[in-house]
Design an enzyme around this catalytic site. Structure first.
Site, PDB file in Angstrom:
ATOM      1  N   LYS A  77      56.136  51.291  25.503  1.00 52.79           N
ATOM      2  CA  LYS A  77      56.004  50.302  26.194  1.00 52.79           C
ATOM      3  C   LYS A  77      57.227  49.728  27.350  1.00 52.79           C
ATOM      4  O   LYS A  77      56.816  48.938  28.374  1.00 52.79           O
ATOM      5  CB  LYS A  77      56.837  49.126  25.005  1.00 52.79           C
ATOM      6  CG  LYS A  77      55.316  49.143  24.230  1.00 52.79           C
ATOM      7  CD  LYS A  77      55.599  47.250  23.220  1.00 52.79           C
ATOM      8  CE  LYS A  77      54.283  47.307  22.153  1.00 52.79           C
ATOM      9  NZ  LYS A  77      54.296  48.956  21.302  1.00 52.79           N
TER      10      LYS A  77
HETATM   11  C1  LIG Z   1      52.837  48.644  20.378  1.00 51.82           C
HETATM   12  C2  LIG Z   1      52.990  49.874  19.414  1.00 51.82           C
HETATM   13  C3  LIG Z   1      52.274  50.968  19.023  1.00 51.82           C
HETATM   14  C4  LIG Z   1      50.891  50.467  19.518  1.00 51.82           C
HETATM   15  O1  LIG Z   1      50.267  50.156  20.715  1.00 51.82           O
HETATM   16  P1  LIG Z   1      49.074  49.238  20.927  1.00 51.82           P
HETATM   17  O2  LIG Z   1      48.853  49.649  22.335  1.00 51.82           O
HETATM   18  O3  LIG Z   1      49.492  47.965  20.679  1.00 51.82           O
HETATM   19  O4  LIG Z   1      48.440  50.000  19.908  1.00 51.82           O
HETATM   20  C5  LIG Z   1      52.415  52.346  18.386  1.00 51.82           C
HETATM   21  N1  LIG Z   1      53.776  52.484  18.548  1.00 51.82           N
HETATM   22  C6  LIG Z   1      55.076  51.758  18.807  1.00 51.82           C
HETATM   23  C7  LIG Z   1      55.690  52.393  18.610  1.00 51.82           C
HETATM   24  C8  LIG Z   1      54.336  50.543  19.556  1.00 51.82           C
HETATM   25  O5  LIG Z   1      56.008  49.754  19.555  1.00 51.82           O
END
Ligand SMILES: *Cc1c(COP(=O)(O)O)cnc(C)c1O
Length: 431
Positions: free
Chosen positions: A107
């Site tokens: 993210k």
């Molecule tokens: C947010 C997150 C996800 C999911 O991602 P999306 O874009 O919401 O599908 C998967 N793995 C981790 C470690 C995350 O922080």
């Protein structure tokens, strides 16, 4: 390029408006009016280009002149100034490690890009922008870090007390003065409900310019395409990869599918889910089940109603049949996740985090039946989920040197009762 609401094509916005407001006024998600097709020369020459050049070329049409090229170039360079290695685990499966950013989760890219765009858009504005965000762990850290020190923007993070891992809590609570962490005496859904209510509260809107920083925001969603191009730079086989994405809100995989639509070669996409298997069920049956959220060890994917799935359906003109040509899904239990972590560690010496392990299982099952080779997105560093990782591998995960310093800093949070009235009262009287 403009953006239209997935609820109503007549409601449109440019990139600037879509970034500042987050969501369309009719509560639809903004979707690009057209997906650019990248020149074949670029797609064939990816390995000769720098990450910065690729990222700039990919995102430029979406920004569509709302940010000057020189500023955009700088934003993009700062967004991706770390590594995205594609690491082979065995002959047919590699891991695209997306955890080398400042908060050790994928993210970081979306949060860094969005914070810088918002900082730019807000440069000519003298009202402070307040980003309000609820987190189950990863989003908050990435957003806090991405926005730290950004002029004219403050971030208020609501997180569930005692429900985030030690590394995650430090990442939320040790940032600069423009980042405020509220430690809510409740669970993630309580934090989320408080944030949602705040966005509907006219008293708060009178006092604040509020925006959200989750993946419904186009400035967080679209730069996630970069990963798939960086992987293509490192992909060595003639046949295109099968790509498996651990999915919660489906923003990441949806960005990958946009990249594919732009011309990036991909054999197939797999959405890997845990017990929160709404989309898996939907792809099997054509019926979207109504379910509550189930807590799992891959908790960033504990989402019962994945918000970005409407964008995926939009891309396929709401035809499930067409979608199934490109997308499959799988659902993996905690028990199997732990056994996969154990097995991959003992067989190949590779430590998966629980999210990566869910994806490993989904990908290896798919390849067994369909052949080919592929990669999974390793979306977080195993150290962010120490309990299941240590349970599965019997090994302690050392804290990476890059984040060791924050583990020494004192936590700064404000305790908040699980009550909207209390939260609103605090918001109304804090400045
Ligand atoms: C947010 C997150 C996800 C999911 O991602 P999306 O874009 O919401 O599908 C998967 N793995 C981790 C470690 C995350 O922080």
């Amino acid at each position: 390029m403009t953006y239209y609401s997935t609820n109503n094509k007549n409601i449109t916005a440019d990139f600037r408006q879509a970034t500042i407001t987050g969501q369309a006024p009719d509560k639809g998600l903004y979707y690009p009016s057209d997906i650019p097709v990248l020149p074949q020369a670029l797609l064939n020459g990816l390995s000769e280009l720098s990450k910065e050049e690729i990222a700039f070329t990919v995102i430029r049409p979406y920004v569509a002149g709302t940010i000057p090229d020189d500023v955009l170039h700088k934003i993009v360079s700062e967004t991706i100034n770390f590594n995205f290695p594609l690491i082979p685990i065995n002959e047919t499966i590699s891991a695209l490690e997306l955890f080398h950013g400042p908060t050790l989760a994928f993210k970081d890219v979306g949060a860094r890009f969005m914070s810088r765009c918002l900082g730019y858009f807000n440069g000519s504005n003298n009202q402070k922008v307040t980003v309000l965000v609820a987190t189950s762990g990863d989003t908050g850290g990435a957003v806090a870090n991405g926005f730290e020190g950004v002029e004219g923007v403050e971030v208020i993070i609501l997180y569930p007390s005692g429900k985030v891992s030690p590394v995650q809590e430090k990442q939320l609570t040790t940032c600069g003065d423009n980042i405020i962490a509220l430690e809510v005496d409740g669970v993630f859904d309580d934090c989320q409900a408080m944030v949602k209510q705040a966005f509907l509260d006219s008293d708060l809107h009178a006092q604040y310019q509020l925006t959200s920083a989750n993946s419904i925001n186009v400035a967080r969603w679209l730069p996630q395409q970069f990963y798939y191009f960086f992987a293509a730079q490192q992909w060595r086989l003639d046949e295109a990869p099968v790509i498996c994405v651990p999915s919660g809100n489906f923003g990441n995989i949806c960005a990958g599918m946009v990249a594919h639509k732009s011309g990036l070669p991909v054999k197939h996409f797999i959405a890997a889910c845990n017990a929160n298997d709404t989309i898996y069920q939907y792809l099997q049956t054509g019926i979207m089940p109504e379910k509550g959220t189930t807590s799992t060890i891959s908790n960033a994917m504990d989402v019962a109603k994945p918000s970005n799935f409407v964008r995926i359906m939009e891309m396929y003109n709401n035809s499930l049949r067409d979608l199934l040509v490109n997308l499959s899904a799988a659902a993996v239990s905690d028990e199997v996740t732990l056994s996969v972590m154990r097995e991959v560690y003992s067989t190949y010496g590779y430590t998966l985090d629980p999210h990566g392990a869910v994806a490993y299982k989904a990908l290896s099952d798919y390849l067994k039946i369909n052949g080919g080779a592929g990669y999974l997105l390793e979306t977080a560093h195993p150290v962010k989920f120490p309990e299941p990782v240590e349970q599965a591998t019997g090994q302690q995960v050392p804290i990476p040197a890059t984040i060791a310093p924050i583990m020494q800093l004192p936590k700064r949070s404000i305790a908040m009762a699980n009550s909207y009235i209390g939260f609103k009262d605090w918001m109304m009287h804090r400045r």
